[in-house]
Design an enzyme around this catalytic site. Structure first.
Site, short mmCIF file in Angstrom:
data_model
loop_
_atom_site.label_atom_id
_atom_site.label_comp_id
_atom_site.label_asym_id
_atom_site.label_seq_id
_atom_site.Cartn_x
_atom_site.Cartn_y
_atom_site.Cartn_z
N GLY A 13 0.78 -1.16 -0.09
CA GLY A 13 0.08 0.04 0.02
C GLY A 13 0.77 1.38 -0.04
O GLY A 13 0.27 2.28 0.61
N LYS A 66 -17.11 -14.69 -9.51
CA LYS A 66 -16.49 -13.36 -9.55
C LYS A 66 -17.30 -12.28 -9.60
O LYS A 66 -17.20 -11.46 -8.88
CB LYS A 66 -15.52 -13.33 -10.94
CG LYS A 66 -14.96 -12.13 -11.04
CD LYS A 66 -13.92 -12.28 -12.08
CE LYS A 66 -13.03 -10.77 -12.13
NZ LYS A 66 -11.68 -11.12 -12.66
N HIS A 110 0.80 0.90 -12.85
CA HIS A 110 1.39 -0.37 -13.45
C HIS A 110 2.99 0.06 -13.70
O HIS A 110 3.30 1.19 -14.07
CB HIS A 110 0.94 -0.90 -14.69
CG HIS A 110 1.49 -2.06 -15.00
ND1 HIS A 110 1.40 -3.02 -14.68
CD2 HIS A 110 2.65 -2.24 -16.27
CE1 HIS A 110 2.38 -4.35 -15.27
NE2 HIS A 110 3.04 -3.65 -16.07
C1 GAR Z 1 3.18 -1.27 -7.35
O1 GAR Z 1 4.64 -1.32 -7.89
C2 GAR Z 1 2.24 -1.27 -8.66
O2 GAR Z 1 2.54 -0.57 -9.83
C3 GAR Z 1 1.95 -2.74 -8.73
O3 GAR Z 1 2.02 -3.16 -7.51
C4 GAR Z 1 2.73 -2.74 -6.60
C5 GAR Z 1 2.05 -2.34 -5.43
O4 GAR Z 1 2.79 -1.28 -4.43
N1 GAR Z 1 0.85 -3.28 -9.32
C6 GAR Z 1 0.77 -4.12 -10.45
O5 GAR Z 1 1.81 -4.72 -10.86
C7 GAR Z 1 -0.60 -4.18 -11.31
N2 GAR Z 1 -0.13 -4.89 -12.58
P1 GAR Z 1 2.15 -0.75 -3.27
O6 GAR Z 1 1.34 -1.90 -2.71
O7 GAR Z 1 3.23 -0.24 -2.24
O8 GAR Z 1 1.34 0.49 -3.64
#
Ligand code: GAR
Length: 209
Positions: A13, A66, A110
């Site tokens: 998060g 879902k 992303h």
């Molecule tokens: C982030 O790097 C986000 O871009 C990625 O997960 C991480 C979450 O970090 N999302 C994806 O890969 C979605 N395809 P966070 O929980 O610290 O925000």
């Protein structure tokens, strides 16, 4: 009145935290009003609690389909009257139920320069491919995996000494900035879709001219 953000998370998060922090500033146009996690162990839950933001754990395995799972998420988001849904490290593919409830109102962050390296472990995919630049993308969510119209991107260089971990770290710092900027832009500027292209008008005045 600030616009209302509903944030979906699955993990630590840090992007959620960036939005929480931005939302506390007087001149920022939006604030996080509800957080939904599909993972009961996500640290994002603690972040929401610390900020006194209501947080719901809604797990896919508790629902037969879902559709039922997403109906529950939809119900919560609707009850908080969210203006925008932000996927911030939400590691599931969004289905028809949510997409049709919030058309062009769901965005995702992303960690690559889409359309390169969609899906999981995007930073490692990019590093292994040997690209010299990578970065992050915020896009509207459609029925594909990381395929929707691109709203904003930030670039980071990839150096020979970088590892997948150091690259991910650099990208993450940019993610926090990009997400906060894009959310602001969506609420302060006019935009329209031309084909797949998200076109911003310079300011709300421009459209009236
Ligand atoms: C982030 O790097 C986000 O871009 C990625 O997960 C991480 C979450 O970090 N999302 C994806 O890969 C979605 N395809 P966070 O929980 O610290 O925000």
């Amino acid at each position: 009145m600030k616009k209302r953000l509903g944030v979906l998370v699955s993990g630590r998060g840090t992007n959620l935290q960036a939005l929480i922090n931005a939302g506390k500033k007087k001149d920022y146009p939006a604030e996080v009003v509800v957080v939904i996690s599909d993972n009961p162990n996500a640290y994002a839950i603690t972040r929401a609690q610390k900020a006194n933001i209501p947080v719901y754990v809604i797990q896919r395995e508790d629902y037969k389909t879902k559709k039922e799972y997403e109906e529950k998420i939809k119900e919560v988001l609707m009850s908080y009257k969210v203006d925008l849904v932000v996927l911030a490290g939400y590691m599931r593919i969004v289905g028809k139920t949510l997409l049709s409830a919030f058309p062009m109102k769901i965005i995702n962050i992303h960690p690559s320069l889409l359309p390169s390296f969609p899906g999981l472990n995007a930073q490692k995919q990019a590093w292994e491919h040997g690209v010299k630049f990578s970065g992050c993308t915020v896009h509207f969510v459609d029925e594909g995996v990381d395929t929707g119209p691109i709203i904003g991107q930030k670039v980071v260089p990839v150096y020979d000494h970088d590892t997948p971990e150091s690259l991910a770290e650099k990208i993450l710092k940019k993610e926090h900035k990009l997400l906060v900027e894009v959310v602001k832009k969506l609420f302060t500027e006019n935009y329209r879709l031309e084909g797949r292209r998200v076109i911003f008008l310079k300011d709300k005045e421009d459209e009236r001219r």
